[in-house]
Design a protein around this motif. Structure first.
Motif, short mmCIF file in Angstrom:
data_model
loop_
_atom_site.label_atom_id
_atom_site.label_comp_id
_atom_site.label_asym_id
_atom_site.label_seq_id
_atom_site.Cartn_x
_atom_site.Cartn_y
_atom_site.Cartn_z
N ARG A 61 0.82 -1.14 -0.14
CA ARG A 61 -0.03 0.11 0.03
C ARG A 61 0.99 1.22 -0.07
O ARG A 61 0.65 2.02 -0.82
CB ARG A 61 -0.88 0.10 1.16
N LEU A 62 1.78 1.53 0.82
CA LEU A 62 2.74 2.43 1.01
C LEU A 62 3.44 2.64 -0.30
O LEU A 62 3.78 3.69 -0.69
CB LEU A 62 3.64 2.41 2.21
N LYS A 63 4.06 1.31 -0.89
CA LYS A 63 4.90 1.74 -2.06
C LYS A 63 3.73 2.26 -3.43
O LYS A 63 4.35 3.16 -3.93
CB LYS A 63 5.03 0.39 -2.67
N GLU A 64 2.70 1.74 -3.33
CA GLU A 64 1.87 2.21 -4.39
C GLU A 64 1.52 3.69 -4.33
O GLU A 64 1.28 4.35 -5.22
CB GLU A 64 0.10 1.52 -4.37
N LEU A 65 1.11 4.23 -2.83
CA LEU A 65 1.00 5.77 -2.64
C LEU A 65 2.18 6.54 -3.06
O LEU A 65 1.81 7.65 -3.66
CB LEU A 65 0.41 5.91 -1.23
N TYR A 66 3.31 6.22 -2.74
CA TYR A 66 4.55 6.83 -3.09
C TYR A 66 4.52 6.91 -4.89
O TYR A 66 4.85 8.03 -5.29
CB TYR A 66 5.63 6.15 -2.34
N ASP A 67 4.54 5.91 -5.32
CA ASP A 67 4.43 5.78 -6.84
C ASP A 67 3.28 6.48 -7.38
O ASP A 67 3.61 7.43 -8.34
CB ASP A 67 4.38 4.52 -7.17
N GLN A 68 2.06 6.21 -7.05
CA GLN A 68 1.12 6.86 -7.43
C GLN A 68 1.08 8.68 -7.50
O GLN A 68 0.84 9.33 -8.21
CB GLN A 68 -0.37 6.37 -6.81
N HIS A 69 1.78 9.22 -6.10
CA HIS A 69 1.75 10.55 -6.16
C HIS A 69 3.11 11.16 -6.60
O HIS A 69 3.54 12.30 -6.49
CB HIS A 69 1.53 10.82 -4.62
N ASN A 70 4.14 10.15 -7.22
CA ASN A 70 5.21 10.55 -7.80
C ASN A 70 6.15 11.44 -6.64
O ASN A 70 6.65 12.57 -7.26
CB ASN A 70 5.03 11.80 -8.96
N ILE A 71 6.07 10.88 -5.56
CA ILE A 71 6.75 11.51 -4.48
C ILE A 71 8.25 11.84 -4.71
O ILE A 71 8.72 12.89 -4.39
CB ILE A 71 6.53 10.80 -3.14
N GLU A 72 8.87 10.72 -5.21
CA GLU A 72 10.43 10.97 -5.70
C GLU A 72 10.55 11.54 -7.14
O GLU A 72 11.85 11.58 -7.43
CB GLU A 72 10.92 9.40 -5.62
N ALA A 73 9.60 12.02 -7.60
CA ALA A 73 9.83 12.74 -8.95
C ALA A 73 10.36 11.88 -10.12
O ALA A 73 11.09 12.21 -10.90
CB ALA A 73 10.57 13.94 -8.62
#
Length: 409
Positions: free
Chosen positions: A154-166
């Motif tokens: 879930r956390l991986k998907e949220l970070y990826d989905q929101h492009n947190i790491e650009a």
């Protein structure tokens, strides 16, 4: 800056055997031949004097151009110690304190929750036991993560989905922090070392505290005064011929290249990655590392107070879960921007209690061993082999040191 060979006996220079220093060539060329990287630049200094500076192999993946000494390398996480140093400059000036909640400057994060995981039960989001502090960002105990090290899908998907790491394209710092505020933390603040985007968040926080872009802050306080003329967030066209390449056969090269975008000036379009965005050269990074080794001073100019450097190079994660072992090998804790050796023994390469090191995902690494007066830097671009090459480099560096300051010769 002293040049190699400026002092020493015919057989040694600053306690390094000239014959043993020459063995580094074979070690690095073997790594190039096995495909760890096309080529590399290695630098060793003792007591501020460069005793070894050499380039090996090739600059390009096709192996048509010899590696130059002034090749430019993507630093990735070797950006983190520099951002951490800039943060401590602001702490010294009273602009912020390590115990300050980051929400003082980042109200977008006031509603953060923590994903609480219990065996056999569904995860739930709970309130923070205490606020995330500036110190948490510096030592990776905020509860933030990198997507690829997420403890749950879930956390991986949220970070990826929101492009947190650009990684999927530009995103402004304001938008990144806004989106980050909607994603639960992986751990309660101050409980767990989890290597993360914390230093990227710190870079955005420094912009808000200082009222300057991170690029301007670095230029005025670090890279400019230190004379780090090739250390930048964007490689201008007239310097691109000096860029070192990673092997095209390395499976990490293509996806990483897409996410680093150093050929695009993203000022105003995407946040400067305080945790990963710089490029530099061996001789440039030496100037920063030697400043830290000197206790905050370089070529007569003071950047940080000596007690502050000592504090940065102490272990700030004692008693917490997690460790930087994946980057440092065993036997290290983490200070403020640096991995710190906790004791003699345990580690898988030589060194001294209290030595500081860090490394980048592209293949760069450094060691600062103040007990031995040592600064050693490896500049290479080989993501998959990076742990192998950084440990091998430490072995050959210490293997050439025939006179130790820690025991009688």
């Amino acid at each position: 800056m002293a040049r190699p060979g400026a002092s020493g006996s015919p057989d040694t220079i600053r306690g390094f055997s000239r014959e043993r220093l020459a063995r580094i060539k074979g070690a690095m060329e073997r790594e190039a031949e096995r495909g760890s990287f096309p080529g590399c630049v290695t630098l060793i200094a003792r007591d501020g004097e460069i005793v070894h500076l050499e380039a090996y192999g090739h600059q390009d993946a096709a192996r048509t151009r010899a590696m130059p000494l002034d090749a430019i390398f993507l630093q990735a996480s070797m950006t983190k110690p520099m951002t951490s140093a800039a943060a401590m400059m602001l702490v010294e000036e009273g602009r912020m304190k390590l115990g300050d909640p980051i929400t003082n400057w980042m109200p977008e994060l006031r509603e953060l929750k923590v994903e609480q995981r219990r065996e056999g039960q569904a995860a739930e989001d709970v309130a923070l036991a205490r606020p995330v502090t500036v110190q948490d960002l510096l030592r990776h105990t905020a509860g933030f993560i990198y997507a690829n090290s997420a403890p749950t899908p879930r956390l991986k998907e949220l970070y990826d989905q929101h492009n947190i790491e650009a990684r999927e394209g530009p995103i402004t710092g304001e938008e990144m922090i806004r989106r980050l505020g909607t994603i639960p933390l992986a751990h309660q603040p101050g409980t767990t070392f989890h290597y993360s985007i914390s230093t990227d968040v710190l870079g955005i926080l420094l912009e808000r505290v200082s009222g300057q872009s991170l690029a301007t802050l670095f230029q005025e306080r670090l890279t400019g005064p230190l004379g780090m003329k090739d250390t930048t967030w964007f490689v201008a066209p007239d310097k691109r011929s000096r860029l070192a390449e990673a092997p095209t056969t390395d499976p990490q090269t293509a996806p990483m290249w897409r996410s680093y975008r150093i050929l695009e000036d993203e000022a105003g379009r995407s946040y400067f990655k305080g945790g990963a965005g710089l490029v530099s050269t061996a001789q440039d990074y030496f100037r920063f590392a030697q400043m830290i080794a000197n206790g905050g001073v370089f070529e007569g100019r003071r950047y940080l107070a000596a007690p502050v450097v000592n504090y940065m190079l102490s272990n700030h994660t004692q008693g917490m879960a997690g460790s930087p072992t994946a980057s440092t090998g065993p036997g290290y804790g983490f200070g403020l921007g640096f991995g710190i050796r906790l004791q003699d023994g345990l580690a898988v390469a030589p060194g001294s209690t209290g030595d500081a090191m860090w490394a980048g995902a592209w293949g760069t690494s450094f060691t600062i061993d103040r007990a031995e007066g040592l600064v050693a830097i490896l500049m290479a671009q080989g993501p998959t082999a990076r742990v192998q090459t950084r440990m091998l480099f430490k072995n050959v560096v210490y293997g050439a040191m025939v006179e130790s300051k820690r025991m009688p010769a």
